[in-house]
Enzyme design. Structure first.
Site, PDB file in Angstrom:
ATOM      1  N   LYS A 150      35.731  -5.437  96.814  1.00 14.02           N
ATOM      2  CA  LYS A 150      36.290  -4.127  97.150  1.00 14.02           C
ATOM      3  C   LYS A 150      35.771  -3.018  96.251  1.00 14.02           C
ATOM      4  O   LYS A 150      35.731  -1.864  96.657  1.00 14.02           O
ATOM      5  CB  LYS A 150      37.824  -4.173  97.083  1.00 14.02           C
ATOM      6  CG  LYS A 150      38.396  -5.095  98.147  1.00 14.02           C
ATOM      7  CD  LYS A 150      39.784  -4.703  98.593  1.00 14.02           C
ATOM      8  CE  LYS A 150      40.146  -5.439  99.870  1.00 14.02           C
ATOM      9  NZ  LYS A 150      41.550  -5.780  99.976  1.00 14.02           N
TER      10      LYS A 150
ATOM     11  N   LYS B  62      34.439 -14.462 106.965  1.00 12.99           N
ATOM     12  CA  LYS B  62      35.814 -14.669 107.418  1.00 12.99           C
ATOM     13  C   LYS B  62      36.242 -13.508 108.316  1.00 12.99           C
ATOM     14  O   LYS B  62      35.711 -12.400 108.218  1.00 12.99           O
ATOM     15  CB  LYS B  62      36.754 -14.792 106.216  1.00 12.99           C
ATOM     16  CG  LYS B  62      36.911 -13.506 105.435  1.00 12.99           C
ATOM     17  CD  LYS B  62      38.043 -13.576 104.406  1.00 12.99           C
ATOM     18  CE  LYS B  62      38.150 -12.210 103.718  1.00 12.99           C
ATOM     19  NZ  LYS B  62      39.109 -12.123 102.647  1.00 12.99           N
TER      20      LYS B  62
ATOM     21  N   LYS C 227      40.488  -7.814 107.966  1.00 13.47           N
ATOM     22  CA  LYS C 227      41.003  -6.497 108.364  1.00 13.47           C
ATOM     23  C   LYS C 227      40.014  -5.398 108.046  1.00 13.47           C
ATOM     24  O   LYS C 227      40.000  -4.366 108.685  1.00 13.47           O
ATOM     25  CB  LYS C 227      42.281  -6.182 107.564  1.00 13.47           C
ATOM     26  CG  LYS C 227      43.552  -6.802 108.075  1.00 13.47           C
ATOM     27  CD  LYS C 227      44.717  -6.348 107.186  1.00 13.47           C
ATOM     28  CE  LYS C 227      45.950  -7.207 107.409  1.00 13.47           C
ATOM     29  NZ  LYS C 227      46.950  -7.023 106.358  1.00 13.47           N
TER      30      LYS C 227
END
Ligand code: TYM
Length: 331
Positions: free
Chosen positions: A112, A194, A197
Site C-alpha cells: 500500500k 488474489k 477490493k
C-alpha cells in the site's frame, strides 16, 4: 474455551474473496455456537484518506452486508471499532513493545505504501492496532484469509513479548486459514493475483451486490486457459480451478461432483452455467441487504449494544495490562 475474533474494513464493497475466505467461516463458527466477536474495522480504513460521508455510509452498509450473509447479532458480538476506545489505547502500549524494523517488511505495508509519495504513519502501525483488536478480547482463534496471516503472526509475537516482559496476560492467538482455495480466492482477470477490493479493474472481482448482468459479463470474461474441458488443477489451471471453487461453495457440491456433472461442456457453456449458480446464490443475500439497510434505527441499535459489550470486555483487559505495566494500582 476458544474465543474467536475477526474483523473487516468497512470500505469497498465486499467481494467473493471476503465472503468465502472470511464471512462464511465466521458464520460457520457462529452456527456451531462458538464464542465469536466481530469488528467493523473503521480505524483501519482511515489509514488511507476517506470521504467522511462515504465512510459513514460504508459502516452501515458493511453491517447490513454482514447481517445479510447470516451473521446474527444475537449470537455474535458485533461492533464498530472506533466506538470502543480501548483498542487505540492498547495499541499505544503494544507499539512500545514492537520494534520498527518488524513492521517495515509486512506485505500490506509494502504493497500500500509503494504507490504513495507521503506515507501516513497509520499505515505503518496498522498491524499493531490489529494486534490490539485481537488481544483486547484475549482471543484464541482468528479466522482470516491468507493475506492476513502475517498480521496474526505479529500479534503472536507481541503477545509473547508482553507476557515475557510483564507477566502472563494474553493467550497466544492462532490464525484459522481454511486449507482450501477459499483462503485465497483469485482475481478473475489474473489468477496469479488474489481477488482484492483495491484492484482498479472491477472485472477482477464479483461483488456481493453485483447485478445478474454484471455477474454474467464478469464470469464470461474471466481469464482461464486454452484447454476447453473443465478440470480441477489449481497449479496448472488456476483460472478454471478458481471458478470451480466458487461453484463448489455456491452450490454446496464437491468439486468432483461438479466436474462429473459438467463433463463435455466447453469453457463458454460452463461459464454460463456458473454465472446462473452465482446469481441464484446472491439474489436472496441482496434482498436481505437492502431490507436491513433501510432500517437505520435497527442498525444503530446493534452498534450501540455491541459497543457497550465490547467496551466492558476490553476495559477489563486494558486494566489488567495497565496494572502489569505499573500504570495502575490494582486491576
Ligand atoms: P479486509 O477488510 O481486507 O478483509 C476481510 C477478510 O477477507 C479476507 N480476504 C480474502 N479471503 C480469501 N480470498 C481473498 N481474495 C480475500 N481477500 C480478502 C481477508 O483475509 C480478511 O480475513 N486488517 C483486516 C481487518 C482487521 C482484522 C482485525 C482481522 C482489523 N482487525 C483483527 C482479523 C483480526 C483487513 O483489512 O481485512
Amino acid at each position: 474455551s476458544p474465543r474467536i475474533f475477526s474483523g473487516i474494513q468497512p470500505t469497498g464493497i465486499i467481494h467473493l474473496g471476503n465472503y468465502l475466505g472470511a464471512i462464511s467461516q465466521w458464520k460457520k463458527r457462529q452456527d456451531e455456537n462458538e464464542n465469536v466477536i466481530l469488528e467493523i474495522a473503521d480505524l483501519h480504513s482511515i489509514t488511507l484518506p476517506q470521504n467522511p460521508e462515504t465512510l459513514r455510509q460504508s459502516i452501515l452498509q458493511m453491517l447490513a452486508t454482514l447481517l445479510a450473509c447470516g451473521i446474527s447479532p444475537e449470537k455474535v458480538l458485533l461492533f464498530q471499532q472506533s466506538m470502543v476506545s480501548t483498542h487505540a489505547e492498547l495499541s499505544w502500549i503494544l507499539g512500545c513493545v514492537c520494534t520498527m524494523p518488524r513492521l517495515a517488511h509486512l506485505p500490506t505495508f509494502k504493497e500500500k505504501s509503494a504507490s504513495l509519495k507521503d506515507v501516513p504513519l497509520g499505515l505503518y502501525i496498522y498491524p499493531i492496532l490489529q494486534a490490539a483488536d485481537i488481544l483486547s478480547y484475549k482471543a484464541t482463534h482468528v479466522p482470516v484469509g491468507e493475506d492476513q496471516s502475517q498480521h496474526i503472526q505479529l500479534t503472536q509475537e507481541l503477545a509473547k513479548m508482553f507476557n515475557k516482559r510483564y507477566g502472563y496476560c494474553f493467550p497466544i492467538p492462532h490464525a484459522i486459514v481454511t486449507d482450501n482455495v477459499y483462503a485465497r480466492l483469485k482475481s478473475l482477470r489474473d489468477p496469479a493475483k488474489k481477488m482484492s477490493k483495491s484492484d482498479p479493474d472491477p472485472k477482477s472481482r464479483i461483488s456481493l451486490l453485483d447485478k445478474p448482468e454484471e455477474v454474467i459479463i464478469k464470469i464470461k470474461k474471466a481469464v482461464t486457459d486454452f484447454t476447453s474441458e473443465i478440470s480441477y488443477d489449481p497449479e496448472h489451471r488456476p483460472g478454471v480451478s478458481n471458478l470451480l471453487s466458487i461453484h463448489s461453495f455456491m452450490s454446496s457440491k464437491s468439486i468432483d461432483v461438479i466436474c462429473k456433472e459438467v463433463q463435455g461442456l466447453n469453457t463458454v457453456s460452463y461459464k454460463k452455467l456458473l454465472a446462473d449458480v452465482i446469481v441464484a446464490h446472491l439474489q436472496p443475500i441482496q434482498k436481505e441487504y437492502y431490507a436491513f439497510l433501510s432500517d437505520e434505527e435497527y442498525l444503530h441499535n446493534i452498534l450501540k449494544h455491541g459497543a457497550e459489550e465490547a467496551l466492558a470486555i476490553s476495559t477489563k483487559t486494558l486494566d489488567e495490562v495497565k496494572e502489569k505495566l505499573g500504570l495502575k494500582y490494582s486491576a
